[in-house]
Design a protein around this motif. Structure first.
Motif, PDB file in Angstrom:
ATOM      1  N   UNK A 147       0.827  -1.072   0.160  1.00 38.30           N
ATOM      2  CA  UNK A 147       0.055   0.092  -0.141  1.00 38.30           C
ATOM      3  C   UNK A 147       0.876   1.400  -0.035  1.00 38.30           C
ATOM      4  N   UNK A 148       0.530   2.229  -0.029  1.00 38.33           N
ATOM      5  CA  UNK A 148       1.001   3.653  -0.100  1.00 38.33           C
ATOM      6  C   UNK A 148       1.579   3.810   1.256  1.00 38.33           C
ATOM      7  N   UNK A 149       2.682   4.483   1.521  1.00 42.65           N
ATOM      8  CA  UNK A 149       3.107   4.676   2.884  1.00 42.65           C
ATOM      9  C   UNK A 149       2.624   5.851   3.304  1.00 42.65           C
ATOM     10  N   UNK A 150       2.338   5.709   4.557  1.00 40.55           N
ATOM     11  CA  UNK A 150       1.617   6.816   5.435  1.00 40.55           C
ATOM     12  C   UNK A 150       2.644   7.213   6.717  1.00 40.55           C
ATOM     13  N   UNK A 151       2.411   8.511   7.084  1.00 41.44           N
ATOM     14  CA  UNK A 151       3.162   9.185   8.419  1.00 41.44           C
ATOM     15  C   UNK A 151       2.106   9.036   9.435  1.00 41.44           C
ATOM     16  N   UNK A 152       2.271   8.605  10.680  1.00 40.43           N
ATOM     17  CA  UNK A 152       1.361   8.634  11.824  1.00 40.43           C
ATOM     18  C   UNK A 152       1.048  10.013  12.164  1.00 40.43           C
ATOM     19  N   UNK A 153      -0.217  10.403  12.478  1.00 38.99           N
ATOM     20  CA  UNK A 153      -0.774  11.568  12.894  1.00 38.99           C
ATOM     21  C   UNK A 153      -0.535  11.773  14.332  1.00 38.99           C
ATOM     22  N   UNK A 154      -0.874  13.142  14.857  1.00 33.89           N
ATOM     23  CA  UNK A 154      -0.630  13.511  16.229  1.00 33.89           C
ATOM     24  C   UNK A 154      -1.889  13.011  16.990  1.00 33.89           C
ATOM     25  N   UNK A 155      -2.154  12.787  18.132  1.00 34.72           N
ATOM     26  CA  UNK A 155      -3.389  12.538  18.778  1.00 34.72           C
ATOM     27  C   UNK A 155      -3.933  13.922  19.326  1.00 34.72           C
ATOM     28  N   UNK A 156      -5.367  13.798  19.206  1.00 39.31           N
ATOM     29  CA  UNK A 156      -6.020  15.045  19.619  1.00 39.31           C
ATOM     30  C   UNK A 156      -5.949  15.060  21.131  1.00 39.31           C
ATOM     31  N   UNK A 157      -5.658  16.732  21.556  1.00 41.28           N
ATOM     32  CA  UNK A 157      -5.330  16.903  22.904  1.00 41.28           C
ATOM     33  C   UNK A 157      -6.039  18.220  23.292  1.00 41.28           C
ATOM     34  N   UNK A 158      -6.802  18.503  24.312  1.00 40.66           N
ATOM     35  CA  UNK A 158      -7.521  19.732  24.761  1.00 40.66           C
ATOM     36  C   UNK A 158      -6.656  20.156  26.077  1.00 40.66           C
ATOM     37  N   UNK A 159      -6.286  21.482  25.996  1.00 37.10           N
ATOM     38  CA  UNK A 159      -5.627  21.995  27.344  1.00 37.10           C
ATOM     39  C   UNK A 159      -6.713  22.673  28.057  1.00 37.10           C
ATOM     40  N   UNK A 160      -7.733  23.077  27.729  1.00 40.32           N
ATOM     41  CA  UNK A 160      -8.659  23.948  28.513  1.00 40.32           C
ATOM     42  C   UNK A 160      -8.686  23.611  30.018  1.00 40.32           C
ATOM     43  N   UNK A 161      -9.221  22.286  29.989  1.00 39.34           N
ATOM     44  CA  UNK A 161      -9.313  21.863  31.341  1.00 39.34           C
ATOM     45  C   UNK A 161      -8.243  21.831  32.270  1.00 39.34           C
ATOM     46  N   UNK A 162      -7.072  21.661  31.703  1.00 38.65           N
ATOM     47  CA  UNK A 162      -5.762  21.822  32.520  1.00 38.65           C
ATOM     48  C   UNK A 162      -5.569  23.036  33.013  1.00 38.65           C
ATOM     49  N   UNK A 163      -5.845  24.018  32.083  1.00 41.42           N
ATOM     50  CA  UNK A 163      -5.576  25.495  32.675  1.00 41.42           C
ATOM     51  C   UNK A 163      -6.425  25.949  33.606  1.00 41.42           C
ATOM     52  N   UNK A 164      -7.645  25.487  33.565  1.00 37.89           N
ATOM     53  CA  UNK A 164      -8.768  25.855  34.617  1.00 37.89           C
ATOM     54  C   UNK A 164      -8.181  25.153  35.998  1.00 37.89           C
ATOM     55  N   UNK A 165      -7.975  23.781  36.031  1.00 39.45           N
ATOM     56  CA  UNK A 165      -7.443  23.311  37.124  1.00 39.45           C
ATOM     57  C   UNK A 165      -6.200  23.882  37.654  1.00 39.45           C
ATOM     58  N   UNK A 166      -5.144  24.571  36.817  1.00 45.33           N
ATOM     59  CA  UNK A 166      -3.951  25.098  37.419  1.00 45.33           C
ATOM     60  C   UNK A 166      -4.399  26.313  38.302  1.00 45.33           C
TER      61      UNK A 166
END
Length: 847
Positions: A720-739
Motif C-alpha cells: 500500500x501507499x506509505x503513510x506517516x502517523x498523525x498526532x493524537x487530539x489534545x484539549x488544554x482548556x481543562x488543565x489551565x482551569x485546574x491550574x
C-alpha cells in the motif's frame, strides 16, 4: 572367835592354791574344814555365775588366783556387815552378788577372769562354826572369729601345685577346720577337714575350679569364711566341630545348596578359647560359630577351627571337609534327533551339572524302548545323559511324546522333561535375496518346525541334484553369482523327515521386475507436501531395494527435504515444502534383481498461488503524546472473493527532529537506522481476519512511514501507499482551569499563615507589624476592607504586578498602616493574643 576362824581360814588358803588337785574341806565335829571343787566354763563377753554353797553363809570371802601365780587376792567379802567389793573385781568383769546367796555373777566376762576363784564360807558362827572352801575353776573361752581364706595362687595352671590357708584372729583351741568346695552348679561338698589350718593341692585340675570356703569351729562356736574363687587355667582341648544340619558322608560332612549351615566350634579352655575359622587355609571368620546363610557350591572345601588360649599362649586345631551338594541347573533337557540318514530317531536326555550327578531314565510305552545307545557306538556320560534309539519299524504315528525323569538328592521331588516327534505342520518355503554388494544371489529353502528337524537340499537346472548329498537341517541356502541365474527356469528344494517316507518339495522361478505408479504427472501448489508412489507389479524373486532419484538425477535419502517410506514391494517419496523453481521436474523410481532391472518416471509440476487483492491503510495515528506506539487500521479490496492468508506490516525511519539525537530512549535498532541506509522493518500478521495492529517500541523523536502488504501463502501482493502517523487530539482548556484554581488555594493558604505569624510576633517585629497594620496610638480607624485601600488596578481592570513580576496568578493585597480592627477602640496594652479580623480579596485571571 571370828578372828580365830578367819586366821585359820587364811592359814589354809596357801596350801589349797599350790596343790593341783581339788579338795573339799569341812569343819566337822572335830573342827575339820570341808572342801568343794567345781569347774565352770564361760565365754568372753558373756555372763557366768560362780556358786558358793547352796545357802547363804554367815560370812564369806571370794578370792582370785591368776593362773601361773601363787598370789591369792580378795575380790569381795561379807563379814556380816555388808558386801565389800575390791578393786580387783573391776578387772574381772562386772561383778555382782546374787541376793540371798553368796553366788557371784560376772557379766561381760573378760579373758582376765580365767583362773581359780575360791569362796570361803562360814556357817553357824554363833554356835558350832562350820567352814567350807569352794574352789571354782573358771575357764574363759574365746569364740573363733570369722576366718579368712588365703590361696597361694587363685588362678593356677592345670597340673601345678598350690596351697590354701584358713587364718583366724581369735579363738580358743582346740579348733577344727573344714574345707568346703562349691561348684558352678551350686553343689557344696567338704573335701578336707582336720586341725591343720593349711592344706596343699599337689596336682591342680580343672575340676578344682569353683568357690572355696573354710569353716573354723571350737567348743564355743563355728564360723565360715567368705567364698574365694579358684579359677584353674587350662586348655584348649582339641576342638569339637558340630555341623548343623548334620549330614555325614564317607568324605566328611555334606550340606545342600541354599541351606543355612552352622559350624559350631567348642574347645574346653579357661579362659575361654578364642576361635578363628579357616577356609582352605585362608582365615574367614573370628568367633565360635560360623554361619553360612544360603550356602553355595563354591563353599565346598576344608574348614578348620583354631582354638587359642591367649593367657597360656596355647592353641589347638581341627579340620573337617564340607561338601555342598547342589542339583543341576534348571531341569532335564530332552531332545530328539534323526539317525541313520533320517530313517530312525534318537531320544536324548541330559541334565549336566550337579553334585552328585543326577539320575535319569526314560519312561514310555514298552514298544517305544529301542536298543541302548551303546549298541550304536555313541559315547555318552551315563550319569548326566541317556539315549534311546528308535528304529524305523516303530515310527508309525505322528506327534508321539516321550518323558525323561530326573532326580537328585538335593531336590525333594523329581523333575522331568518331555519331547515329542512330529512332522512340520506347514510346507517347505522357498525365497531368494541378493547380498548387499550384489555379488551373490541367495536361494533359501526352509521347512520350519517338526521334531526332529527335516533335511533340506536344493536341485536346479544344469544338473544340481548332487547337492542333495550336502543337505542341511531345517533350511538350506543355494549361493549363485549375481547375474548367472537362469530366468524362467525352476529351482527345486527337496525336504525329508524321518516320520515321512516321501520327500516334500518347493520351487522358485526367477523373473525381471516390473514397476507401476498411480500417476505419471502430479501437480501441486507451491509450499505443500506431495507424495510420489512406486510399487512392484508382482512379488519378484529376488528383489533388491527400490530407489528414487530426484529431478536432478541424485539418489534420494531421508532428509529435511525428502521422506522415504518403503517396503520390499513398494516405495513412496514425499517432497516437502515444494517450490516452483526448485522441485519441478522428472523424478525416477528404479529397481533390479539378479535377472534384470527396470525404472519408471514421474513428472512433478509445482504451481504458484494467485496474487492476493490489494490492501490500503485507512488510519495511522500515535496513541499517546509519548509517540512510542502507533495504531494502524487497513482494509482489503473485494473481501468477499478472499484469496489472502495474512499481511506484512512494514515501517521505515524517515527523519528525526533536530537537537534530540542521542536520546536515552533510542534503541539499538534505531541507532542502526541512523547509521546505515533506511530499511523496512516487518511485522508478520498470520491472521487473515486481522484489520488493525499496534506497533510499539518506537523512538519519539523519529518520524516513520508505514505500509501494508497482503500475502497469499508464498505469493506476496502489492504494498500500500506509505503513510506517516498523525498526532493524537489534545484539549488544554481543562488543565489551565485546574491550574488556576489550584494556585488560588495555595496563595490563600500562604497569606493566612503569614498574617498569623506577624500578629503573634508583633513585639519581636514591630516595624513589620506597624507597616502592615499602622501605629498602635494612631487615631485613624479606616477599614481595611475598602477596595481603594487594598490594591491599585490597571487600566484594564486587572491587578498590577508588584516588583515587576511577569507571573500571572493570585496576588496578596498590601493593606495600609491602619489598625487591624474595624472597631473604634484599640486593644489594651500588652494583649498580644487578641484576635484580628482581616478581609482578603484575591482575584485570579486565566487565559
Amino acid at each position: 572367835m571370828v578372828a580365830q576362824l578367819l586366821g585359820l581360814a587364811f592359814l589354809f588358803l596357801p596350801t589349797s592354791v599350790v596343790t593341783s588337785t581339788t579338795y573339799g574341806v569341812k569343819i566337822n565335829e572335830n573342827w575339820e574344814v570341808v572342801y568343794r571343787d567345781t569347774s565352770v566354763y564361760g565365754v568372753v563377753g558373756k555372763a557366768v555365775i560362780l556358786e558358793c554353797g547352796t545357802t547363804l553363809p554367815d560370812m564369806y570371802i571370794w578370792s582370785f588366783t591368776k593362773p601361773g601365780t601363787e598370789a591369792i587376792k580378795a575380790v569381795v567379802y561379807d563379814l556380816g556387815k555388808g558386801q565389800r567389793i575390791q578393786k580387783l573385781a573391776e578387772t574381772l568383769g562386772r561383778l555382782t552378788i546374787i541376793s540371798n546367796s553368796a553366788a557371784v555373777s560376772i557379766e561381760q566376762l573378760p579373758v582376765a577372769a580365767h583362773g581359780l576363784f575360791t569362796c570361803q564360807a562360814f556357817y553357824d558362827i554363833a554356835q558350832e562354826p562350820k567352814v567350807f572352801y569352794y574352789y571354782v575353776h573358771l575357764t574363759v573361752r574365746v569364740p573363733v572369729s570369722k576366718p579368712y581364706l588365703l590361696m597361694s595362687d587363685v588362678s593356677p595352671v592345670e597340673g601345678s601345685t598350690m596351697w590354701m590357708r584358713c587364718n583366724l584372729e581369735n579363738g580358743t583351741g582346740p579348733i577344727q577346720y573344714v574345707w568346703q568346695h562349691e561348684t558352678r552348679s551350686g553343689n557344696i561338698s567338704a573335701f578336707a577337714q582336720g586341725k591343720n589350718s593349711v592344706i596343699n593341692v599337689t596336682d591342680v585340675t580343672r575340676n578344682h575350679t569353683g568357690w572355696y570356703r573354710c569353716v573354723a569351729s571350737n567348743a564355743v562356736n563355728s564360723e565360715s569364711s567368705n567364698r574365694l574363687w579358684l579359677d584353674t587355667i587350662f586348655g584348649p582341648d582339641i576342638p569339637q566341630i558340630d555341623v548343623t544340619p548334620y549330614s555325614i558322608t564317607e568324605r566328611g560332612y555334606s550340606a545342600l545348596e541354599r541351606e543355612t549351615v552352622s559350624l559350631l566350634c567348642q574347645a574346653q579352655s579357661n579362659p575361654a578359647s578364642q576361635y578363628v575359622w579357616f577356609y582352605n587355609n585362608s582365615q574367614i571368620y573370628t568367633g565360635p560359630q560360623l554361619t553360612i546363610t544360603k550356602i553355595l557350591r563354591m563353599h565346598t572345601g576344608e574348614y578348620a577351627c583354631l582354638a587359642q588360649n591367649t593367657y597360656l599362649n596355647t592353641r589347638s586345631r581341627k579340620t573337617i571337609s564340607l561338601t555342598v551338594y547342589y542339583p543341576p541347573d534348571g531341569s532335564p533337557s530332552c531332545s530328539v534327533e534323526p539317525a541313520l540318514n533320517h530313517t530312525s530317531l534318537r531320544l536324548l536326555c541330559s541334565w549336566p551339572g550337579g553334585l552328585p550327578s543326577p539320575s535319569l531314565h526314560w519312561t514310555g510305552h514298552p514298544k517305544r524302548v529301542g536298543q541302548n545307545e551303546a549298541d550304536t557306538g555313541q559315547q555318552t556320560n551315563p550319569l548326566t545323559n541317556t539315549a534311546i534309539l528308535l528304529m524305523s519299524e516303530v515310527l508309525t504315528s505322528n506327534n508321539s511324546s516321550f518323558t525323561c525323569m530326573g532326580s537328585h538328592l538335593a531336590l525333594k521331588e523329581s523333575t522331568e522333561c518331555s519331547t515329542r516327534t512330529y512332522i512340520p505342520p506347514a510346507e517347505p518355503m522357498c525365497f531368494a535375496y541378493v547380498t548387499n554388494n550384489k555379488k551373490y544371489l541367495m536361494l533359501s529353502c526352509s521347512w520350519d518346525g517338526g521334531a526332529p528337524k527335516a533335511l533340506v537340499w536344493w536341485e536346479g537346472p544344469g544338473g544340481m541334484g548332487d547337492q542333495g548329498k550336502g543337505g542341511q537341517e531345517n533350511s538350506n541356502i543355494l549361493i549363485l553369482r549375481y547375474g548367472t541365474a537362469s530366468g524362467g527356469k525352476p529351482y527345486t528344494c527337496q525336504a525329508k523327515h524321518p516320520l515321512l517316507v516321501q520327500t516334500k518339495t518347493c520351487r522358485l522361478t526367477l523373473e525381471a521386475p516390473v514397476l507401476l505408479t498411480r500417476r505419471r504427472v502430479v501437480s501441486v501448489y507451491e509450499g505443500s507436501d506431495v507424495q510420489l508412489t512406486c510399487n512392484l507389479r508382482d512379488n519378484y524373486l529376488p528383489v533388491s531395494e527400490i530407489t528414487w532419484f530426484n529431478n536432478q538425477g541424485v539418489g534420494v535419502q531421508d532428509t529435511l527435504k525428502y521422506a522415504l517410506l518403503r517396503t520390499s514391494a513398494w516405495a513412496n517419496l514425499t517432497v516437502k515444502d515444494t517450490k516452483e523453481t526448485q522441485d519441478s521436474g522428472e523424478y525416477r523410481c528404479s529397481t533390479s534383481n539378479a535377472v534384470g532391472g527396470t525404472e519408471i518416471n514421474v513428472t512433478l509440476v509445482v504451481k504458484r498461488h494467485p496474487m492476493p487483492p490489494n490492501a490500503s491503510l485507512v488510519n495511522v495515528m500515535y496513541n499517546s503524546r509519548q509517540r512510542t506506539e502507533v495504531e494502524l487500521e487497513w482494509q482489503v479490496q473485494n473481501e468477499e472473493a478472499g484469496g489472502w492468508t495474512g499481511f506484512i506490516l512494514q515501517h521505515i525511519w524517515v527523519s528525526e527532529r533536530p537537537g534530540r539525537r542521542g536520546s536515552n530512549n533510542d534503541s539499538k535498532e534505531t541507532t542502526e537506522e541512523r547509521i546505515g541506509p533506511p530499511v523496512w522493518y516487518q511485522n508478520i500478521i498470520q491472521d487473515p481476519e486481522a484489520r488493525s495492529h499496534t506497533v510499539g517500541r518506537l523512538t519519539p523523536t523519529v518520524t516513520y512511514e508505514f505500509r501494508i502488504t497482503p500475502v497469499n501463502h508464498r505469493t506476496i501482493g502489492h504494498s500500500s501507499a506509505a503513510k506517516t502517523p498523525a498526532e493524537p487530539r489534545y484539549n488544554v482548556y481543562p488543565a489551565v482551569i485546574g491550574a488556576a484554581i489550584g494556585g488560588m488555594f495555595i496563595a490563600a493558604f500562604l497569606t493566612v499563615l503569614l498574617l498569623v505569624f506577624i500578629i503573634r510576633n508583633r513585639n519581636n517585629n514591630p516595624r513589620l507589624h506597624d507597616m502592615l497594620f499602622g501605629s498602635q496610638h494612631s487615631q485613624s480607624r479606616e477599614n481595611i476592607n475598602f477596595p481603594e485601600d487594598e490594591v491599585v488596578r490597571g487600566s484594564e481592570g486587572e491587578i498590577e504586578e508588584i516588583g515587576g513580576s511577569s507571573n500571572l496568578g493570585p496576588t496578596m493585597p498590601l493593606p495600609r498602616a491602619a489598625s487591624p480592627l474595624a472597631t473604634s477602640q484599640a486593644p489594651p496594652p500588652g494583649d498580644d493574643n487578641e484576635p484580628v479580623s482581616v478581609t482578603i480579596t484575591v482575584k485570579a485571571t486565566g487565559s
